[in-house]
Design an enzyme around this catalytic site. Structure first.
Site, PDB file in Angstrom:
ATOM      1  N   ASP A  83       0.813  -1.224   0.000  1.00 27.94           N
ATOM      2  CA  ASP A  83       0.000   0.000   0.000  1.00 27.94           C
ATOM      3  C   ASP A  83       0.843   1.269   0.000  1.00 27.94           C
ATOM      4  O   ASP A  83       0.444   2.301   0.551  1.00 27.94           O
ATOM      5  CB  ASP A  83      -0.960   0.009   1.215  1.00 27.94           C
TER       6      ASP A  83
ATOM      7  N   LYS B 238       1.852   2.312  -4.951  1.00 28.35           N
ATOM      8  CA  LYS B 238       2.446   1.782  -6.190  1.00 28.35           C
ATOM      9  C   LYS B 238       1.598   2.165  -7.401  1.00 28.35           C
ATOM     10  O   LYS B 238       2.112   2.559  -8.443  1.00 28.35           O
ATOM     11  CB  LYS B 238       2.557   0.243  -6.109  1.00 28.35           C
TER      12      LYS B 238
ATOM     13  N   LYS C 158      -0.365   4.603  -8.013  1.00 28.33           N
ATOM     14  CA  LYS C 158      -0.267   5.990  -8.469  1.00 28.33           C
ATOM     15  C   LYS C 158       1.029   6.212  -9.254  1.00 28.33           C
ATOM     16  O   LYS C 158       1.046   6.900 -10.271  1.00 28.33           O
ATOM     17  CB  LYS C 158      -0.320   6.927  -7.264  1.00 28.33           C
TER      18      LYS C 158
ATOM     19  N   GLY D 220      -4.732  -4.243  -3.573  1.00 23.35           N
ATOM     20  CA  GLY D 220      -5.705  -3.167  -3.752  1.00 23.35           C
ATOM     21  C   GLY D 220      -4.933  -1.954  -4.198  1.00 23.35           C
ATOM     22  O   GLY D 220      -4.166  -1.382  -3.429  1.00 23.35           O
ATOM     23  N   HIS D 221      -5.060  -1.600  -5.463  1.00 20.85           N
ATOM     24  CA  HIS D 221      -4.253  -0.536  -6.052  1.00 20.85           C
ATOM     25  C   HIS D 221      -5.157   0.628  -6.455  1.00 20.85           C
ATOM     26  O   HIS D 221      -6.036   0.466  -7.293  1.00 20.85           O
ATOM     27  CB  HIS D 221      -3.488  -1.079  -7.269  1.00 20.85           C
TER      28      HIS D 221
ATOM     29  N   GLN E 203       1.765  -6.257  -3.501  1.00 23.55           N
ATOM     30  CA  GLN E 203       2.352  -6.469  -2.169  1.00 23.55           C
ATOM     31  C   GLN E 203       3.700  -5.729  -2.093  1.00 23.55           C
ATOM     32  O   GLN E 203       3.834  -4.690  -2.677  1.00 23.55           O
ATOM     33  CB  GLN E 203       2.478  -7.965  -1.824  1.00 23.55           C
TER      34      GLN E 203
ATOM     35  N   GLY F  55     -10.734  -3.271   4.012  1.00 19.56           N
ATOM     36  CA  GLY F  55     -11.256  -2.181   4.849  1.00 19.56           C
ATOM     37  C   GLY F  55     -10.619  -2.142   6.232  1.00 19.56           C
ATOM     38  O   GLY F  55     -11.006  -1.331   7.075  1.00 19.56           O
ATOM     39  N   ARG F  56      -9.629  -3.008   6.473  1.00 18.68           N
ATOM     40  CA  ARG F  56      -9.021  -3.045   7.814  1.00 18.68           C
ATOM     41  C   ARG F  56      -8.204  -1.787   8.086  1.00 18.68           C
ATOM     42  O   ARG F  56      -7.576  -1.230   7.191  1.00 18.68           O
ATOM     43  CB  ARG F  56      -8.082  -4.260   7.936  1.00 18.68           C
TER      44      ARG F  56
ATOM     45  N   ARG G 215      -5.104   0.080   8.992  1.00 17.08           N
ATOM     46  CA  ARG G 215      -3.690  -0.306   8.894  1.00 17.08           C
ATOM     47  C   ARG G 215      -2.957   0.101  10.171  1.00 17.08           C
ATOM     48  O   ARG G 215      -3.417   0.990  10.896  1.00 17.08           O
ATOM     49  CB  ARG G 215      -3.046   0.375   7.683  1.00 17.08           C
TER      50      ARG G 215
ATOM     51  N   LYS H  57       3.058  10.247  -0.320  1.00 13.62           N
ATOM     52  CA  LYS H  57       2.363  10.694   0.896  1.00 13.62           C
ATOM     53  C   LYS H  57       3.200  11.611   1.791  1.00 13.62           C
ATOM     54  O   LYS H  57       3.020  11.621   3.003  1.00 13.62           O
ATOM     55  CB  LYS H  57       1.853   9.479   1.674  1.00 13.62           C
ATOM     56  N   LEU H  58       4.112  12.372   1.172  1.00 11.36           N
ATOM     57  CA  LEU H  58       4.869  13.334   1.969  1.00 11.36           C
ATOM     58  C   LEU H  58       3.911  14.351   2.599  1.00 11.36           C
ATOM     59  O   LEU H  58       4.118  14.824   3.715  1.00 11.36           O
ATOM     60  CB  LEU H  58       5.910  14.039   1.079  1.00 11.36           C
TER      61      LEU H  58
HETATM   62  P1  GDP Z   1      -0.785   0.388  -3.541  1.00  7.98           P
HETATM   63  O1  GDP Z   1      -1.392  -0.887  -3.080  1.00  7.98           O
HETATM   64  O2  GDP Z   1       0.684   0.445  -3.277  1.00  7.98           O
HETATM   65  O3  GDP Z   1      -1.104   0.731  -4.964  1.00  7.98           O
HETATM   66  O4  GDP Z   1      -1.417   1.540  -2.634  1.00  7.98           O
HETATM   67  P2  GDP Z   1      -2.967   1.670  -2.167  1.00  7.98           P
HETATM   68  O5  GDP Z   1      -3.753   2.160  -3.304  1.00  7.98           O
HETATM   69  O6  GDP Z   1      -3.429   0.457  -1.462  1.00  7.98           O
HETATM   70  O7  GDP Z   1      -2.829   2.758  -1.010  1.00  7.98           O
HETATM   71  C1  GDP Z   1      -2.261   4.018  -1.236  1.00  7.98           C
HETATM   72  C2  GDP Z   1      -3.296   5.106  -0.889  1.00  7.98           C
HETATM   73  O8  GDP Z   1      -2.661   6.356  -0.818  1.00  7.98           O
HETATM   74  C3  GDP Z   1      -4.379   5.259  -1.954  1.00  7.98           C
HETATM   75  O9  GDP Z   1      -5.577   5.610  -1.331  1.00  7.98           O
HETATM   76  C4  GDP Z   1      -3.859   6.400  -2.822  1.00  7.98           C
HETATM   77  O10 GDP Z   1      -4.899   7.120  -3.461  1.00  7.98           O
HETATM   78  C5  GDP Z   1      -3.179   7.255  -1.803  1.00  7.98           C
HETATM   79  N1  GDP Z   1      -2.012   8.014  -2.271  1.00  7.98           N
HETATM   80  C6  GDP Z   1      -1.050   7.633  -3.159  1.00  7.98           C
HETATM   81  N2  GDP Z   1      -0.080   8.572  -3.236  1.00  7.98           N
HETATM   82  C7  GDP Z   1      -0.426   9.563  -2.376  1.00  7.98           C
HETATM   83  C8  GDP Z   1       0.203  10.783  -1.977  1.00  7.98           C
HETATM   84  O11 GDP Z   1       1.283  11.152  -2.433  1.00  7.98           O
HETATM   85  N3  GDP Z   1      -0.472  11.527  -1.036  1.00  7.98           N
HETATM   86  C9  GDP Z   1      -1.658  11.148  -0.506  1.00  7.98           C
HETATM   87  N4  GDP Z   1      -2.233  11.928   0.421  1.00  7.98           N
HETATM   88  N5  GDP Z   1      -2.268   9.994  -0.854  1.00  7.98           N
HETATM   89  C10 GDP Z   1      -1.655   9.212  -1.774  1.00  7.98           C
HETATM   90  P1  IMO Z   2      -0.984  -4.202  -2.223  1.00 10.17           P
HETATM   91  O1  IMO Z   2      -0.593  -4.726  -3.573  1.00 10.17           O
HETATM   92  C1  IMO Z   2      -0.861  -4.714   2.115  1.00 10.17           C
HETATM   93  C2  IMO Z   2      -0.876  -8.826   3.591  1.00 10.17           C
HETATM   94  C3  IMO Z   2      -2.086  -9.300   4.371  1.00 10.17           C
HETATM   95  C4  IMO Z   2      -1.438 -10.290   5.304  1.00 10.17           C
HETATM   96  C5  IMO Z   2      -0.361 -10.936   4.424  1.00 10.17           C
HETATM   97  C6  IMO Z   2      -0.765 -12.261   3.794  1.00 10.17           C
HETATM   98  O2  IMO Z   2      -2.247  -3.425  -2.209  1.00 10.17           O
HETATM   99  O3  IMO Z   2       0.177  -3.467  -1.609  1.00 10.17           O
HETATM  100  P2  IMO Z   2      -2.409 -12.899   1.808  1.00 10.17           P
HETATM  101  O4  IMO Z   2      -3.876 -12.681   1.635  1.00 10.17           O
HETATM  102  O5  IMO Z   2      -1.575 -12.289   0.722  1.00 10.17           O
HETATM  103  O6  IMO Z   2      -2.047 -14.336   2.052  1.00 10.17           O
HETATM  104  O7  IMO Z   2      -2.039 -12.131   3.177  1.00 10.17           O
HETATM  105  O8  IMO Z   2      -0.086  -9.997   3.401  1.00 10.17           O
HETATM  106  N1  IMO Z   2      -1.169  -8.274   2.245  1.00 10.17           N
HETATM  107  C7  IMO Z   2      -1.112  -6.977   1.956  1.00 10.17           C
HETATM  108  N2  IMO Z   2      -0.877  -5.908   2.738  1.00 10.17           N
HETATM  109  N3  IMO Z   2      -1.056  -4.546   0.781  1.00 10.17           N
HETATM  110  C8  IMO Z   2      -1.253  -5.615  -0.021  1.00 10.17           C
HETATM  111  O9  IMO Z   2      -1.288  -5.520  -1.362  1.00 10.17           O
HETATM  112  C9  IMO Z   2      -1.339  -6.901   0.563  1.00 10.17           C
HETATM  113  N4  IMO Z   2      -1.560  -8.145   0.083  1.00 10.17           N
HETATM  114  C10 IMO Z   2      -1.430  -8.975   1.115  1.00 10.17           C
HETATM  115  O10 IMO Z   2      -2.703  -8.234   5.068  1.00 10.17           O
HETATM  116  O11 IMO Z   2      -0.779  -9.611   6.340  1.00 10.17           O
HETATM  117 MG    MG Z   3      -2.866  -1.547  -1.719  1.00  5.46          MG
END
Ligand code: GDP
Ligand code: IMO
Ligand code: MG
Length: 424
Positions: free
Chosen positions: A13, A16, A18, A40-41, A222, A300-301, A303, A329-330
């Site tokens: 999370d 990536k 973005k 979840g991207h 991940q 929805g957990r 973090r 997220k600076l």
């Molecule tokens: P990923 O799994 O690595 O693609 O990241 P996620 O989408 O799960 O979580 C990143 C969250 O941060 C998302 O809600 C993005 O919209 C948000 N986000 C990404 N870059 C920035 C940033 O530079 N600033 C802020 N405030 N939010 C960001």
């Molecule tokens: P993105 O791509 C954050 C975590 C789960 C759990 C562990 C194992 O959005 O960054 P799994 O269901 O893969 O067997 O769970 O890995 N996990 C993530 N945490 N971002 C993810 O994906 C994740 N995918 C799995 O919370 O701790």
């Molecule tokens: Mg994610």
């Protein structure tokens, strides 16, 4: 720069999607190489939020060919749900290619995931319960069903039935509810028929693309510290998100890759159980979660959150051969009076020289922090490094010094265009 890898440098999370969205402008193929719908991207475009689980984040651009590589485990109900949702929002998915070598996820994988977590009790990993671990386990023990098998639907249906019957025995022995075999065979055969036009030999496709000089972006899901080998085992996922996994999971060779971008937040988060040296269980941690909206895209957990950990990042640089960092997220740190960055660990009072190879050891280390003054300014409008306040520049300089590779992109907001980028 024909082939670029994007890899999470923390526990997921990092933002990536973005950064992939940003890099997609200059790439033709965007390829997921591991994981499944545990990912979840999120990409935000003009206030519209796109949350992708299986389809590569580059799909939002018309010129991009999205590819689901051989290293991915594919949940067909989620895939088609995602395609339908995207298409209803005007995003075409007809060009999607799904590797014939990728493995399929079935309901028994989700049942096994739930049983395994229940059996672990207080030691549970906190998986996403999507069946990821059991699907990769089946792949490793050579009983998995591959995407390419949908070419012969009659044979596919027979295989699915045999697997469902066999898995029901194990589920019942573990005290679980048996699955409805007929229903699974019927639903998954229909889904298999729908999958047929998307199936491709993506390995050949990508090698041909590279040979023609096309730009390919390999999208990690991940992250480094959720890697099955290099993460905080057993609190990891069941694939290899690290850059080495990008080769295994796409079929491209190591020498095809020339740019490897590690993504980190300006702080650290983790969802699920496992050691987390810089975790904050105080008001600062709550602020990071509230301001950063740190709630999982998939489950929805809430973090867990803490300060940036440069010991982790240094290790991520080595494990992935990172050529650069993108720091997201600076802006979330804008309101903090002071900001801490972990630059080392102590174990029983002595400095730790290497990233611990055991989770129980990592759980015992104490972070050593450098404290910097906050910048107390809204960064969301900044578009160049020079426009950042001195304190924010000092933060980036500290990260670069500690980690040893340049920070080349900085995120200052969730929207597609909220970033600073430079090539120096
Ligand atoms: P990923 O799994 O690595 O693609 O990241 P996620 O989408 O799960 O979580 C990143 C969250 O941060 C998302 O809600 C993005 O919209 C948000 N986000 C990404 N870059 C920035 C940033 O530079 N600033 C802020 N405030 N939010 C960001
Ligand atoms: P993105 O791509 C954050 C975590 C789960 C759990 C562990 C194992 O959005 O960054 P799994 O269901 O893969 O067997 O769970 O890995 N996990 C993530 N945490 N971002 C993810 O994906 C994740 N995918 C799995 O919370 O701790
Ligand atoms: Mg994610």
């Amino acid at each position: 720069m024909p082939v670029t890898v994007v890899v999470g440098a923390q526990w997921g999370d990092e933002g990536k999607a973005k950064i992939i969205d940003l890099l997609s402008k200059e790439h033709t193929y965007v390829v997921r190489y591991q994981g499944g719908h545990n990912a979840g991207h999120t990409v935000v475009v003009d206030g519209e939020r796109y949350a992708l689980q299986l389809i590569p984040s580059g799909v939002l651009y018309d010129h991009v060919i999205p590819v689901i590589g051989n290293g991915v485990v594919v949940d067909m109900p989620t895939l088609f749900n995602e395609i339908d949702t995207l298409e209803s929002r005007g995003i075409a998915c007809s060009g999607l290619a799904v590797s014939s070598r990728a493995h399929l996820i079935f309901p028994w994988h989700q049942a096994h995931d739930a049983i395994a977590e229940a059996v672990r009790g207080d030691d549970k990993i906190g998986t996403t319960l999507k069946g990821i671990g059991p699907a990769y386990a089946d792949k490793a023990r050579r009983v998995g069903v591959r995407v390419g098998e949908v070419a012969d639907l009659e044979h596919f249906a027979t295989t699915v039935r045999a697997r469902a019957i066999a898995e029901n025995i194990v589920i019942e022995q573990a005290g679980g509810e048996p699955l409805d075999v007929d229903d699974i065979v019927e639903r998954f055969t229909a889904l298999g028929a729908r999958l047929q036009p998307y199936v491709a030999d993506t390995v050949t496709m990508l090698h041909d693309a590279v040979a023609q000089g096309q730009h390919v972006l390999l999208e990690g899901a991940q992250a480094t510290f959720l890697d099955l080998d290099h993460g905080t085992y057993p609190y990891v996922t069941s694939s290899n998100p690290t850059a080495g996994g990008a080769c295994a999971g796409s079929g491209l060779g190591p020498r095809d890759i020339d740019r490897i971008v590690g993504i980190t937040k300006a702080y650290t988060t983790r969802v699920g159980a496992g050691p987390f040296p810089t975790e904050l269980l105080d008001a600062d941690g709550d602020s990071l979660i509230d301001i950063g909206r740190e709630y999982g895209t998939v489950t929805g957990r809430r973090r867990r959150a803490g300060w940036l950990d440069c010991v982790m990042l240094r290790h991520a640089v080595r494990l992935n051969s990172l050529t650069e960092i993108a720091l997201t997220k600076l802006d979330v740190l804008d309101g903090f009076e002071s900001v801490k960055v972990c630059t080392g660990y102590l174990l029983d009072g002595a400095p730790v020289q290497h990233y611990p190879d055991r989770s129980d050891v990592l759980a015992r280390v104490e972070p050593v922090y450098e404290t910097l003054p906050g910048w107390g300014t809204d960064l969301s409008e900044a578009r160049e490094r020079g426009a950042l306040p001195d304190a924010a520049q000092a933060f980036l300089a500290l990260v670069e010094r500690e980690v040893g590779v340049p920070v080349k992109v900085v995120g200052v907001g969730a929207e597609r265009d909220d970033y600073l980028v430079w090539s120096a």
